[in-house]
Design a protein around this motif. Structure first.
Motif, PDB file in Angstrom:
ATOM      1  N   ASN A  82      56.859 -13.475 -26.530  1.00 36.70           N
ATOM      2  CA  ASN A  82      57.007 -12.534 -27.747  1.00 36.70           C
ATOM      3  C   ASN A  82      58.244 -11.669 -27.257  1.00 36.70           C
ATOM      4  N   ILE A  83      59.063 -11.587 -28.351  1.00 36.25           N
ATOM      5  CA  ILE A  83      60.254 -10.646 -28.090  1.00 36.25           C
ATOM      6  C   ILE A  83      59.909  -9.534 -28.542  1.00 36.25           C
ATOM      7  N   GLN A  84      60.188  -8.237 -27.769  1.00 39.00           N
ATOM      8  CA  GLN A  84      60.009  -6.927 -28.150  1.00 39.00           C
ATOM      9  C   GLN A  84      60.742  -6.645 -29.383  1.00 39.00           C
ATOM     10  N   VAL A  85      59.790  -6.010 -30.372  1.00 38.53           N
ATOM     11  CA  VAL A  85      60.685  -5.485 -31.493  1.00 38.53           C
ATOM     12  C   VAL A  85      60.850  -3.808 -31.283  1.00 38.53           C
ATOM     13  N   SER A  86      61.915  -3.620 -31.626  1.00 35.70           N
ATOM     14  CA  SER A  86      62.251  -2.022 -31.407  1.00 35.70           C
ATOM     15  C   SER A  86      61.740  -1.602 -32.598  1.00 35.70           C
ATOM     16  N   SER A  87      61.748   0.030 -32.729  1.00 37.05           N
ATOM     17  CA  SER A  87      61.338   0.909 -33.680  1.00 37.05           C
ATOM     18  C   SER A  87      62.333   0.775 -35.008  1.00 37.05           C
ATOM     19  N   ILE A 106      56.296 -10.901 -37.821  1.00 34.92           N
ATOM     20  CA  ILE A 106      56.319 -10.617 -36.427  1.00 34.92           C
ATOM     21  C   ILE A 106      54.841 -10.458 -36.121  1.00 34.92           C
ATOM     22  N   LYS A 107      54.355 -10.398 -34.860  1.00 33.27           N
ATOM     23  CA  LYS A 107      53.182 -10.236 -34.532  1.00 33.27           C
ATOM     24  C   LYS A 107      53.049  -8.739 -34.301  1.00 33.27           C
ATOM     25  N   ILE A 108      52.282  -7.826 -35.023  1.00 28.02           N
ATOM     26  CA  ILE A 108      52.211  -6.471 -34.745  1.00 28.02           C
ATOM     27  C   ILE A 108      50.828  -6.265 -35.198  1.00 28.02           C
ATOM     28  N   THR A 160      49.587  -0.036 -34.551  1.00 24.16           N
ATOM     29  CA  THR A 160      51.015   0.014 -34.284  1.00 24.16           C
ATOM     30  C   THR A 160      51.786   0.562 -35.657  1.00 24.16           C
TER      31      THR A 160
END
Length: 116
Positions: free
Chosen positions: A2-7, A36-38, A42
């Motif tokens: 999983n790639i971190q997703v910025s705000s 995306i996975k969220i 969140t």
């Protein structure tokens, strides 16, 4: 992985969705989850933050005896989305330049076995 997703990416996704139509919170979460996975936990702070920045407004609509809170993009939100899209294009172009030059060497299983 999983790639971190910025705000900023989350902001852009939400604002972009809302250029098509107004959505209630859970529906926004579902739409974003298509890409995306969220988690739902969140998404609601993101919606509150965008509303506090005046990039979104809200209104309530009755639905099956309850109210649903709908989110609508504002002119300021559209202006912010333009900024995010411009930054995204630059970011994407820069990353693609690196990734497109990547040459992954073939893995030699015999050589790997000798190093163990």
């Amino acid at each position: 992985m999983n790639i971190q997703v910025s705000s900023e990416i989350l902001d852009g996704l939400v604002l972009s969705l809302l250029t098509h139509q107004d959505f209630y919170g859970y529906a926004i979460t579902q739409k974003v989850q298509e890409s995306i996975k969220i988690s739902e936990s969140t998404m609601y702070p993101v919606l509150r933050r965008l509303r506090n920045k005046k990039w979104l407004t809200t209104y309530d609509q009755p639905y099956q005896g309850r109210n649903r809170r709908y989110y609508k993009i504002t002119e300021a939100g559209i202006d912010q989305l333009k900024i995010i899209l411009e930054a995204w294009q630059s970011y994407q172009t820069n990353l693609n330049q690196v990734f497109e030059q990547t040459q992954i060497p073939p893995i030699n299983m015999q050589e790997d076995a000798n190093h163990e």
